[in-house]
Enzyme design. Structure first.
Site, short mmCIF file in Angstrom:
data_model
loop_
_atom_site.label_atom_id
_atom_site.label_comp_id
_atom_site.label_asym_id
_atom_site.label_seq_id
_atom_site.Cartn_x
_atom_site.Cartn_y
_atom_site.Cartn_z
N ASP A 171 0.83 -1.20 0.00
CA ASP A 171 0.00 0.00 0.00
C ASP A 171 0.86 1.25 0.00
O ASP A 171 1.61 1.50 0.95
CB ASP A 171 -0.90 -0.02 1.24
CG ASP A 171 -1.91 1.11 1.25
OD1 ASP A 171 -2.07 1.79 0.22
OD2 ASP A 171 -2.54 1.32 2.30
N ASP A 368 -2.37 6.32 -5.82
CA ASP A 368 -2.62 5.39 -4.71
C ASP A 368 -2.80 3.97 -5.25
O ASP A 368 -3.61 3.74 -6.15
CB ASP A 368 -3.88 5.83 -3.95
CG ASP A 368 -4.19 4.93 -2.78
OD1 ASP A 368 -3.25 4.52 -2.08
OD2 ASP A 368 -5.38 4.65 -2.54
#
Length: 492
Positions: A171, A368
């Site tokens: 992430d 992201d």
């Protein structure tokens, strides 16, 4: 003339039949000579159009849905390369834990993550506005995490000595890496046995007075002076435990990071999807990429496969493909963990959509790995949707119902191939990134294929470049030189 003679000799009864045959033959010849000169009607029959040119994707409908078997990786053999797979695909070690969730659930969870990113950035901005503008070293508590409900790409790493294989979400929107550890007072169900610190010869707890602990801002001290961490995510998932050090193995047994700082969770709840934990690739000192910088270089790259049945890669260091185009990595002092890029325009079918650059710059754009669908300012999305639907209108595809946050959908039932206009993102400095076909549409089924973009609720909300649009691109985070690059055909 031969066909005309045959028709005349066989009479008027067969005239229409052979006339139809002639038309079919002429169309077949035209298709073979110039396949891009034909469109597809709503009934699936071919019709003449002006040539779409190179700014169109022509794909078979059968290829829109993922295969049931895993496609081997085509990534390089570099020892720092980790395979990246979709956690619900046939390549995933987690596949045996059940099938993929419904698409509407994935998209609803995606909205939860986006909402939490907006809250995190909004809260950080408010805190900074209220603080002394001249003050330095303003930081965010580690507890202000973002939703992980759609952390849908995983890698496998080794932890401890001897190394234990762990399947973890990667992430770019998080910093602290963590896994669930035994004994655990309250842990969610995961695929593998819990990591047991007692079985590792190189494990050690981080003391409360250590700089790594003090830098978290959300730490507390146990009775035996160990550092306790806490991260609460936007969807109310959370992990609590001891901050620790151990050996992290990446790719090959000889490729290790000694003394890697991570969270050893013993109280974890939430939507972590049977994974063993998470590796954070954010910009703070505690992230994996920051801790690995001294050995591999300040940066990393990855490629997300075009389909859940494919395999991509994650590589630490600053290596980049020769075709990579770079744009400046923007920074914001109020949210230092995120990677910002300056998106300035969007192209549909090779033409720039008329959107004022101010629309993009007012809130900025973050890239992201955990957000599925790219979010644009409302005005930018409206202009993109109009341009896209106008281009799609030339082929008269049947409209399909909206799917959660996706409001522009098509029904390709009955079609063999479909033609979709190309989409490109333009960043500061003129860097133009052509999206793969898999980055244009989100396909739930052949009868519901949707434009894979959505609007933010407000023009002041930060834009987000999601992982659907990143598919097949080699995305390079050159932290040392403050640049982000995109290379076409990074993986299949």
């Amino acid at each position: 003339m031969i066909m005309a003679s045959a028709v005349l000799h066989r009479g008027a009864q067969f005239s229409a039949f052979f006339g139809t045959v002639a038309q079919v033959l002429l169309i077949a010849v035209a298709l073979a000579a110039s396949p891009r000169r034909l469109g597809v009607t709503a009934a699936g029959a071919e019709m003449r159009t002006s040539s779409p040119g190179p700014n169109w994707h022509v794909v078979s409908v059968a290829s829109l849905l993922p295969a049931a078997v895993c496609t081997p990786s085509t990534a390089g053999s570099n020892s720092t390369v980790l395979n990246v797979v979709h956690r619900h695909g046939p390549c995933s070690p987690l596949q045996s834990r059940g099938g993929a969730p419904p698409h509407i659930q994935v998209l609803d969870h995606d909205q939860t993550r986006v909402d939490s990113i907006h809250r995190k950035i909004g809260t950080a901005s408010t805190v900074l506005d209220q603080a002394d503008r001249a003050a330095k070293g303003v930081s965010l508590p580690a507890r202000r995490g973002i939703s992980l409900g759609t952390g849908n790409y995983v890698v496998s790493v080794g932890l401890g000595t001897p190394a234990r294989d762990m399947t973890v979400v990667f992430d770019t929107g998080s910093d602290l890496s963590w896994v669930q550890c035994a004994p655990c007072s309250d842990c969610y169900e995961q695929k593998d046995p819990l990591f047991d610190p007692a079985q590792s010869k190189t494990y050690s707890a981080v003391p409360c007075a250590a700089p790594e602990c003090q830098g978290l801002d959300s730490h507390s001290c146990s009775r035996d002076k160990k550092c306790r961490y806490e991260v609460v995510y936007g969807d109310q998932s959370q992990t609590d435990g001891d901050l620790a050090r151990d050996t992290l193995t990446l790719g090959t047994p000889s490729n290790t990071l000694q003394g890697f700082v991570f969270g050893c969770g013993d109280k974890d709840t939430g939507l972590f999807g049977k994974t063993d934990g998470l590796v954070g690739l954010g910009r703070e000192k505690v992230s994996l990429s920051s801790q690995a910088a001294a050995k591999f270089g300040a940066g990393f790259s990855y490629c997300l496969p075009s389909s859940p049945s494919g395999v991509g890669y994650l590589s630490l260091g600053r290596s980049a493909p020769g075709n990579a185009q770079f744009t400046t990595m923007a920074t914001r002092r109020d949210t230092p963990s995120f990677y910002y890029v300056n998106l300035v325009a969007v192209k549909v079918g090779g033409r720039t959509v008329r959107i004022s650059p101010v629309v993009f710059s007012s809130a900025g754009t973050v890239i992201d790995s955990g957000t599925v669908i790219t979010r644009l300012p409302p005005r930018a999305y409206a202009a993109l949707r109009t341009a896209f639907t106008r281009s799609m209108g030339r082929y008269r595809y049947k409209k399909a119902p909206a799917l959660s946050i996706l409001d522009t959908c098509y029904d390709f039932t009955g079609h063999t191939t479909v033609r979709i206009p190309s989409l490109a993102l333009v960043f500061a400095g003129g860097t133009t990134v052509e999206l793969d076909f898999s980055g244009v549409l989100y396909v739930a089924k052949a009868s519901q294929a949707c434009l894979a973009f959505a609007p933010n609720g407000d023009g002041t909300d930060v834009g987000i470049l999601g992982n659907t649009q990143q598919k097949t691109l080699a995305v390079v985070y050159d932290v040392a030189n403050q640049k982000i690059g995109f290379g076409a055909n990074g993986c299949s």
